[in-house]
Motif scaffolding. Structure first.
Motif, PDB file in Angstrom:
ATOM      1  N   HIS A 189      56.263 -75.370 -32.585  1.00 27.85           N
ATOM      2  CA  HIS A 189      54.823 -75.465 -32.352  1.00 27.85           C
ATOM      3  C   HIS A 189      54.326 -74.287 -31.509  1.00 27.85           C
ATOM      4  O   HIS A 189      54.882 -74.005 -30.448  1.00 27.85           O
ATOM      5  N   GLU A 190      53.274 -73.669 -31.973  1.00 24.60           N
ATOM      6  CA  GLU A 190      52.730 -72.527 -31.243  1.00 24.60           C
ATOM      7  C   GLU A 190      52.249 -72.940 -29.848  1.00 24.60           C
ATOM      8  O   GLU A 190      52.394 -72.183 -28.886  1.00 24.60           O
ATOM      9  N   HIS A 191      51.705 -74.149 -29.732  1.00 23.39           N
ATOM     10  CA  HIS A 191      51.173 -74.554 -28.423  1.00 23.39           C
ATOM     11  C   HIS A 191      52.275 -74.950 -27.452  1.00 23.39           C
ATOM     12  O   HIS A 191      51.999 -75.183 -26.282  1.00 23.39           O
ATOM     13  N   GLN A 192      53.515 -75.024 -27.907  1.00 17.31           N
ATOM     14  CA  GLN A 192      54.619 -75.393 -27.019  1.00 17.31           C
ATOM     15  C   GLN A 192      55.527 -74.210 -26.715  1.00 17.31           C
ATOM     16  O   GLN A 192      56.604 -74.392 -26.130  1.00 17.31           O
ATOM     17  N   ARG A 193      55.113 -73.008 -27.090  1.00 15.29           N
ATOM     18  CA  ARG A 193      55.935 -71.855 -26.753  1.00 15.29           C
ATOM     19  C   ARG A 193      55.896 -71.639 -25.239  1.00 15.29           C
ATOM     20  O   ARG A 193      54.870 -71.869 -24.590  1.00 15.29           O
ATOM     21  N   PRO A 194      56.987 -71.225 -24.651  1.00 18.38           N
ATOM     22  CA  PRO A 194      57.048 -71.174 -23.184  1.00 18.38           C
ATOM     23  C   PRO A 194      56.099 -70.145 -22.568  1.00 18.38           C
ATOM     24  O   PRO A 194      55.730 -70.294 -21.412  1.00 18.38           O
ATOM     25  N   ASP A 195      55.685 -69.151 -23.327  1.00 21.04           N
ATOM     26  CA  ASP A 195      54.809 -68.121 -22.754  1.00 21.04           C
ATOM     27  C   ASP A 195      53.342 -68.335 -23.111  1.00 21.04           C
ATOM     28  O   ASP A 195      52.534 -67.436 -22.990  1.00 21.04           O
ATOM     29  N   ARG A 196      52.980 -69.553 -23.526  1.00 16.27           N
ATOM     30  CA  ARG A 196      51.569 -69.822 -23.860  1.00 16.27           C
ATOM     31  C   ARG A 196      50.707 -69.513 -22.632  1.00 16.27           C
ATOM     32  O   ARG A 196      51.054 -69.882 -21.502  1.00 16.27           O
ATOM     33  N   PRO A 197      49.567 -68.875 -22.844  1.00 18.46           N
ATOM     34  CA  PRO A 197      48.763 -68.421 -21.691  1.00 18.46           C
ATOM     35  C   PRO A 197      47.712 -69.439 -21.276  1.00 18.46           C
ATOM     36  O   PRO A 197      46.630 -69.061 -20.813  1.00 18.46           O
ATOM     37  N   ILE A 198      48.003 -70.722 -21.410  1.00 14.77           N
ATOM     38  CA  ILE A 198      47.000 -71.754 -21.147  1.00 14.77           C
ATOM     39  C   ILE A 198      47.563 -72.823 -20.217  1.00 14.77           C
ATOM     40  O   ILE A 198      48.775 -73.004 -20.110  1.00 14.77           O
ATOM     41  N   ASP A 199      46.632 -73.506 -19.546  1.00 17.13           N
ATOM     42  CA  ASP A 199      46.980 -74.668 -18.724  1.00 17.13           C
ATOM     43  C   ASP A 199      46.227 -75.871 -19.261  1.00 17.13           C
ATOM     44  O   ASP A 199      45.032 -75.789 -19.555  1.00 17.13           O
ATOM     45  N   TRP A 200      46.907 -77.013 -19.353  1.00 16.78           N
ATOM     46  CA  TRP A 200      46.283 -78.230 -19.868  1.00 16.78           C
ATOM     47  C   TRP A 200      45.469 -78.896 -18.776  1.00 16.78           C
ATOM     48  O   TRP A 200      45.775 -78.787 -17.591  1.00 16.78           O
ATOM     49  N   THR A 201      44.427 -79.614 -19.176  1.00 14.71           N
ATOM     50  CA  THR A 201      43.642 -80.408 -18.233  1.00 14.71           C
ATOM     51  C   THR A 201      44.099 -81.859 -18.342  1.00 14.71           C
ATOM     52  O   THR A 201      44.718 -82.255 -19.337  1.00 14.71           O
ATOM     53  N   PRO A 202      43.792 -82.691 -17.325  1.00 12.27           N
ATOM     54  CA  PRO A 202      44.172 -84.109 -17.414  1.00 12.27           C
ATOM     55  C   PRO A 202      43.529 -84.812 -18.614  1.00 12.27           C
ATOM     56  O   PRO A 202      44.039 -85.837 -19.073  1.00 12.27           O
ATOM     57  N   ALA A 254      42.665 -74.611 -20.730  1.00  8.14           N
ATOM     58  CA  ALA A 254      41.926 -73.387 -20.424  1.00  8.14           C
ATOM     59  C   ALA A 254      42.914 -72.241 -20.266  1.00  8.14           C
ATOM     60  O   ALA A 254      44.078 -72.438 -19.890  1.00  8.14           O
ATOM     61  N   TYR A 255      42.431 -71.039 -20.593  1.00 12.50           N
ATOM     62  CA  TYR A 255      43.227 -69.851 -20.323  1.00 12.50           C
ATOM     63  C   TYR A 255      43.307 -69.633 -18.811  1.00 12.50           C
ATOM     64  O   TYR A 255      42.556 -70.239 -18.043  1.00 12.50           O
ATOM     65  N   LYS A 256      44.209 -68.758 -18.412  1.00 10.76           N
ATOM     66  CA  LYS A 256      44.462 -68.552 -16.986  1.00 10.76           C
ATOM     67  C   LYS A 256      43.209 -68.100 -16.244  1.00 10.76           C
ATOM     68  O   LYS A 256      43.070 -68.352 -15.053  1.00 10.76           O
ATOM     69  N   ASP A 257      42.297 -67.426 -16.940  1.00 12.27           N
ATOM     70  CA  ASP A 257      41.078 -66.950 -16.266  1.00 12.27           C
ATOM     71  C   ASP A 257      39.951 -67.984 -16.324  1.00 12.27           C
ATOM     72  O   ASP A 257      38.826 -67.708 -15.923  1.00 12.27           O
ATOM     73  N   GLY A 258      40.247 -69.183 -16.811  1.00 11.56           N
ATOM     74  CA  GLY A 258      39.240 -70.232 -16.847  1.00 11.56           C
ATOM     75  C   GLY A 258      38.497 -70.361 -18.157  1.00 11.56           C
ATOM     76  O   GLY A 258      37.781 -71.337 -18.383  1.00 11.56           O
ATOM     77  N   THR A 259      38.660 -69.396 -19.062  1.00 11.26           N
ATOM     78  CA  THR A 259      38.013 -69.482 -20.371  1.00 11.26           C
ATOM     79  C   THR A 259      38.498 -70.721 -21.110  1.00 11.26           C
ATOM     80  O   THR A 259      39.713 -70.944 -21.202  1.00 11.26           O
TER      81      THR A 259
END
Ligand SMILES: [Zn+2]
Length: 393
Positions: A189-202, A254-259
């Motif tokens: 899964h692309e969203h489970q790659r270890p270098d994904r540049p995103i953080d999940w929200t609750p 969200a991406y690391k910069d908040g986008t």
């Protein structure tokens, strides 16, 4: 390498459950229920619950290059099953335009067994419903069946009510079949790659905990949040359009910069999906082209793919900061840009078309960048092209 011969099948041993659920209120579209390790969780095999894996493509679970993968349908003799079988035969083979892998259907033995109907699979602790889609990853399709020969390595349980909406049916066939056969080739899964540049929200828990998914917190962790770990990974830049990416509405990450992070409903292969499998399963015996040096601003240089599978190789060095394009004309091409020679390093970019154009802003002026040009159908096509690098601003 472990034995990868196909195993004989006995479809009569895998039967549709008599108490199959009604398809009337099926939630569609459904998500692929693969585990982060690439295959469904097998309670009797604790290691399948661990995030012991890898992604983009798991190079350790590749099939031997050039394999003719034998695919057998265990179920689905009725009209709807036949419609699904036809769709699989038509759509799965798209991967063979890019990967040096061939699919043979309806053989007496199988690498990959496919179930098309609901039922319970007690050996694996599964309940398979309408809208259940999953697949073991790469060679695990066969490894599982060394333990349970008559079980499916892939579930494609399309709900019959898709027939009420032919456009949705076509899109769902393309989305799910390409995705699950991507797992069968070893893609995670692309969203489970270890270098994904995103953080999940609750909110990701409440969103997937609600209908139509009704996932537990553990399921959300396993399907979405847990990154694949370890293993030998090979892939390009994070690709929200990858066939291996779920569709995500705004608010879940969200991406690391908040986008805000959003991904669309992806139903076709992207240029990066194609290049990654072309690199993982290259055509054998296509002699490599010598690497040539391109100079930004110079006239387009002629190139030729005279043998299917050959790769045109180039390098260039941006001398000033700015935006550059790499453009080809001529044959339909798949063009990839790499920061390391022959190594996507999780940062490769790709574009395709008869006028393929890749625009980027180099981080490192004065350093070499590398370009690979393939025919747009790398395992089959040949042709002439021209290539130029230009600084546009
Ligand atoms: Zn999946």
């Amino acid at each position: 390498m472990a034995d990868q011969d196909p195993l004989p099948i006995d479809a009569s041993k895998f039967q549709r459950a008599a108490d199959s659920p009604s398809p009337d209120d099926v939630p569609t579209p459904g998500l692929c229920g693969n585990q982060p390790n690439g295959g469904p969780y097998v309670p009797s095999k604790p290691e399948t619950a661990a995030t012991s894996t890898r992604a983009v493509i798991d190079m350790d679970r590749r099939w031997k290059n050039g394999t003719r993968l034998q695919v057998v349908f265990l179920t689905g003799d009725d009209a709807w099953g036949q419609a699904i079988r036809q769709a699989v035969r038509r759509i799965a083979v798209q991967w063979s335009d890019y990967a040096n892998i061939t699919f043979d259907f309806d053989q007496p033995a199988a690498h990959i067994t496919v179930n098309l109907v609901p039922g319970s699979i007690p050996q694996l602790g599964w309940s398979v419903n309408w809208g259940s889609y999953n697949c073991f990853m790469g060679t695990d399709c066969l490894n599982m069946r060394k333990q349970f020969p008559s079980l499916p390595s892939m579930n494609l349980v399309f709900p019959p009510n898709l027939q009420n909406d032919p456009n949705l049916m076509d899109a769902e066939f393309s989305r799910v079949i390409l995705h699950e056969f991507g797992h069968a080739l070893g893609l995670i899964h692309e969203h489970q790659r270890p270098d994904r540049p995103i953080d999940w929200t609750p909110d990701v828990f409440s969103y997937y905990g609600a209908p139509p998914n009704n996932w537990s917190q553990q399921m959300v962790q396993e399907q979405i949040i847990n990154a694949v770990q370890g293993g030998t990974l090979m892939g390009g830049a994070f690709d929200i359009n990858s066939i291996m990416m779920y569709q995500y509405p705004q608010g879940l990450a969200a991406y690391k910069d908040g986008t805000p992070f959003v991904s669309p409903n992806n139903v076709i292969l992207t240029p990066l999906d194609k290049v990654v499998v072309a690199m993982a399963y290259p055509v054998e015996g296509a002699p490599a082209s010598n690497e040539q040096t391109l100079v930004p601003g110079e006239a387009a240089r002629p190139g030729k793919i005279d043998v299917a599978g050959r790769v045109g190789r180039y390098k260039f060095q941006p001398q000033t900061e700015g935006v550059y394009t790499i453009a080809t004309t001529g044959m339909p091409a798949l063009v990839a840009l790499l920061g390391k020679r022959d190594d996507p390093a999780g940062r490769m970019l790709a574009a395709e078309g008869a006028n393929a154009k890749l625009t980027f802003r180099p981080k490192n002026v004065g350093q070499d960048y590398f370009v690979q040009v393939r025919h747009a159908r790398p395992t089959k096509g040949t042709g002439d092209f021209q290539i130029a690098v230009t600084q546009v601003s």
